[in-house]
Design an enzyme around this catalytic site. Structure first.
Site, PDB file in Angstrom:
ATOM      1  N   GLY A   1      26.779 -21.339  37.005  1.00 14.60           N
ATOM      2  CA  GLY A   1      26.019 -20.326  37.437  1.00 14.60           C
ATOM      3  C   GLY A   1      24.523 -20.884  37.846  1.00 14.60           C
TER       4      GLY A   1
ATOM      5  CG  ASP B   1      24.942  -9.309  30.269  1.00 15.81           C
ATOM      6  OD1 ASP B   1      24.469  -8.467  30.331  1.00 15.81           O
ATOM      7  OD2 ASP B   1      26.353  -9.458  30.347  1.00 15.81           O
TER       8      ASP B   1
ATOM      9  CE  LYS C   1      23.937  -7.859  34.681  1.00 12.86           C
ATOM     10  NZ  LYS C   1      25.182  -7.738  34.288  1.00 12.86           N
TER      11      LYS C   1
ATOM     12  NE  ARG D   1      29.986 -20.528  40.283  1.00  9.44           N
ATOM     13  CZ  ARG D   1      29.770 -20.034  39.231  1.00  9.44           C
ATOM     14  NH1 ARG D   1      28.623 -19.593  38.832  1.00  9.44           N
ATOM     15  NH2 ARG D   1      30.815 -20.033  38.375  1.00  9.44           N
TER      16      ARG D   1
HETATM   17  P1  5GP Z   1      25.374 -13.380  28.082  1.00 11.41           P
HETATM   18  O1  5GP Z   1      25.834 -14.347  26.969  1.00 11.41           O
HETATM   19  O2  5GP Z   1      23.715 -12.999  27.915  1.00 11.41           O
HETATM   20  O3  5GP Z   1      26.231 -12.075  27.770  1.00 11.41           O
HETATM   21  O4  5GP Z   1      25.832 -13.620  29.603  1.00 11.41           O
HETATM   22  C1  5GP Z   1      25.413 -14.629  29.936  1.00 11.41           C
HETATM   23  C2  5GP Z   1      26.189 -14.955  31.101  1.00 11.41           C
HETATM   24  O5  5GP Z   1      27.402 -14.145  31.540  1.00 11.41           O
HETATM   25  C3  5GP Z   1      25.697 -15.763  32.381  1.00 11.41           C
HETATM   26  O6  5GP Z   1      25.196 -16.788  32.407  1.00 11.41           O
HETATM   27  C4  5GP Z   1      26.718 -15.395  33.531  1.00 11.41           C
HETATM   28  O7  5GP Z   1      27.611 -16.390  33.508  1.00 11.41           O
HETATM   29  C5  5GP Z   1      27.400 -14.017  33.113  1.00 11.41           C
HETATM   30  N1  5GP Z   1      26.783 -12.838  33.576  1.00 11.41           N
HETATM   31  C6  5GP Z   1      26.343 -11.823  32.952  1.00 11.41           C
HETATM   32  N2  5GP Z   1      26.086 -10.633  33.726  1.00 11.41           N
HETATM   33  C7  5GP Z   1      26.481 -11.143  34.863  1.00 11.41           C
HETATM   34  C8  5GP Z   1      26.502 -10.600  35.982  1.00 11.41           C
HETATM   35  O8  5GP Z   1      26.197  -9.339  36.447  1.00 11.41           O
HETATM   36  N3  5GP Z   1      27.157 -10.992  37.251  1.00 11.41           N
HETATM   37  C9  5GP Z   1      27.467 -12.332  36.853  1.00 11.41           C
HETATM   38  N4  5GP Z   1      28.236 -13.006  38.129  1.00 11.41           N
HETATM   39  N5  5GP Z   1      27.764 -12.932  35.743  1.00 11.41           N
HETATM   40  C10 5GP Z   1      27.148 -12.429  34.978  1.00 11.41           C
HETATM   41 MG    MG Z   2      26.588 -18.497  33.436  1.00  5.09          MG
END
Ligand code: 5GP
Ligand code: MG
Length: 188
Positions: free
Chosen positions: A48, A107, A135, A169
């Site tokens: 990502g 996120d 987010k 991507r």
């Molecule tokens: P966390 O562990 O903070 O929930 O998530 C982080 C990862 O979730 C990011 O590196 C990404 O890969 C994925 N992610 C979270 N929200 C989104 C989104 O809105 N779109 C996409 N494509 N990936 C997301």
């Molecule tokens: Mg990621």
């Protein structure tokens, strides 16, 4: 004419130009914070963070070394896995070095909680985190990033490194995927 990939978006959240300007500003902020250091190690969470890291490091005005970590949080859908899985390890020893961890989006906070915990055990001189998108409303684990590109609402976004099933991507902007295209089988 709308480019073919962009036509899969319900709307654009951040244009290419808007991302470029913000990445410029972030790189200046980062260069300022580390200006007294000889070198920093940037760790990019791939896939990502690939486009973001590539643009960011070329604007950071300091010697850097680059390494990557692979963490899987999503498979072919828009729902996060409960436990982010580390698929690869670092090549560079980070003990005693200044480390900047870079990811595309913060996120729930689970990925960073896991990765930061792991990296801290390796004894870096300092550890800071840079994310392009935050987010804030979605946090399940409290986590604060040192450098944030944009705070965004709780919508599933793609583009500029962010994928849906490894697609989109290479989109130059960031936007919200049309709902009918984010249709994982278990949600039907
Ligand atoms: P966390 O562990 O903070 O929930 O998530 C982080 C990862 O979730 C990011 O590196 C990404 O890969 C994925 N992610 C979270 N929200 C989104 C989104 O809105 N779109 C996409 N494509 N990936 C997301
Ligand atoms: Mg990621």
């Amino acid at each position: 004419m709308t480019p073919p990939l962009e036509s899969d978006l319900s709307h654009v959240l951040l244009t290419e130009e808007c991302i470029r300007r913000r990445v410029d500003a972030l790189a200046r902020e980062i260069s300022e914070v580390y200006r007294d250091e000889d070198e920093i190690i940037v760790i990019s969470i791939i896939n990502g963070a690939i486009p973001f890291t590539a643009d960011l490091i070329r604007r950071i005005d300091l010697p850097i070394r680059l390494d990557c970590l692979r963490v899987s949080t999503y498979r072919d859908d828009t729902r996060p896995h409960r436990n982010p899985e580390l698929i690869d390890t670092l090549r560079l020893p980070i003990k005693g070095h200044h480390v900047l961890l870079v990811d595309d989006i913060l996120d729930t906070g689970r990925t960073f909680a896991r990765v930061v915990n792991l990296l801290k055990k390796m004894g870096p001189a300092s550890l800071r985190v840079c994310v392009l998108l935050d987010k804030i409303g979605r946090r399940e684990i409290p986590f604060h990033a040192d450098f944030v590109g944009f705070k965004i609402p709780d919508e599933f976004v793609v583009g500029y490194g962010l994928d849906f099933a490894e697609r989109y991507r290479n989109l130059r902007c960031i936007g919200v995927l049309r709902p009918e295209l984010q249709n994982p089988p278990e949600w039907q």
